[in-house]
Design an enzyme around this catalytic site. Structure first.
Site, short mmCIF file in Angstrom:
data_model
loop_
_atom_site.label_atom_id
_atom_site.label_comp_id
_atom_site.label_asym_id
_atom_site.label_seq_id
_atom_site.Cartn_x
_atom_site.Cartn_y
_atom_site.Cartn_z
N HIS A 48 50.84 31.41 20.60
CA HIS A 48 50.86 32.88 20.69
C HIS A 48 49.46 33.44 20.40
CE1 HIS A 48 52.94 36.88 19.74
NE2 HIS A 48 51.70 37.05 19.33
N GLU A 49 48.83 32.94 19.34
CA GLU A 49 47.50 33.46 18.98
C GLU A 49 46.46 33.02 20.00
OE1 GLU A 49 47.55 35.73 16.90
OE2 GLU A 49 49.54 35.24 16.14
N HIS A 54 46.29 35.27 22.92
CA HIS A 54 45.57 36.54 22.73
C HIS A 54 44.10 36.41 23.14
CE1 HIS A 54 48.43 39.33 21.00
NE2 HIS A 54 48.80 38.47 20.06
N CYS A 95 54.99 40.61 17.81
CA CYS A 95 53.53 40.70 17.83
C CYS A 95 53.11 41.99 17.13
CB CYS A 95 53.03 40.70 19.28
SG CYS A 95 51.24 40.75 19.43
NI NI Z 1 50.48 38.74 18.87
#
Ligand code: NI
Length: 182
Positions: A143-144, A147, A101
């Site tokens: 993953h995004e 966030h 990341c």
């Molecule tokens: Ni990330």
């Protein structure tokens, strides 16, 4: 357009639940600039994805781009911007893969994720669309998306014993197709 500073783990913006972008503002300058800055910053730092909170904007938007790998027969994912995305798991079976990341520099760890997901949401033109992602692109999308809810890949690790500094990762664990971060 601008290359923006990337928030690092510990900054509260990475732990907030990001706010939706009002639909009538999507085609306006501030949101268009946000998408361009996300894209430029992702490209500058060789990321495969970047979410708005990572550039200190607690808004529900992310970009992704996965280059093609002709040797592996992988077509890649074109540059895609998602605004107010929704995520649906389409394949409950999981795989365990390395993640990194841009907000957690120099670390890699193995995360278990569902194999296929569908993202629905708005594009930079304000139009609704849906895309199914499988394999590595599904990892990037999840993953995004995380966030936007203040979640980082460390939170998803069931076994912290794979947590690895980049140098040691490259020395002991690296394989060609597993060196991406978002
Ligand atoms: Ni990330």
């Amino acid at each position: 357009m601008a290359i923006r500073k990337v928030a690092r783990l510990g900054h509260p913006v990475l732990r907030q639940v990001a706010q939706p972008i009002p639909v009538n503002e999507i085609t306006m300058d501030p949101v268009q600039r946000l998408i361009r800055d996300l894209t430029e910053t992702m490209v500058e730092y060789d990321g495969v994805g970047l979410a708005a909170p990572q550039i200190f904007e607690p808004l529900r938007a992310f970009v992704m781009y996965v280059p093609p790998d002709p040797d592996a027969g992988f077509p890649g994912v074109p540059l895609t911007a998602w605004i107010n995305p929704r995520l649906t798991i389409r394949e409950g079976n999981t795989s365990l893969g390395w993640e990194g990341c841009l907000s957690i520099p120099d670390l890699r760890g193995k995360v278990e994720r569902p194999l296929a997901v569908e993202i629905s949401g708005l594009g930079p033109d304000g139009a609704e669309r849906t895309v199914r992602y499988e394999g590595f692109p599904a990892v990037v999308a999840q993953h995004e998306f995380d966030h936007l809810d203040g979640v980082v890949f460390l939170d998803r690790m069931k076994d912290m014993s794979t947590l690895t500094y980049l140098r040691e990762y490259e020395r002991y664990w690296h394989t060609i197709d597993e060196d991406e971060e978002g």
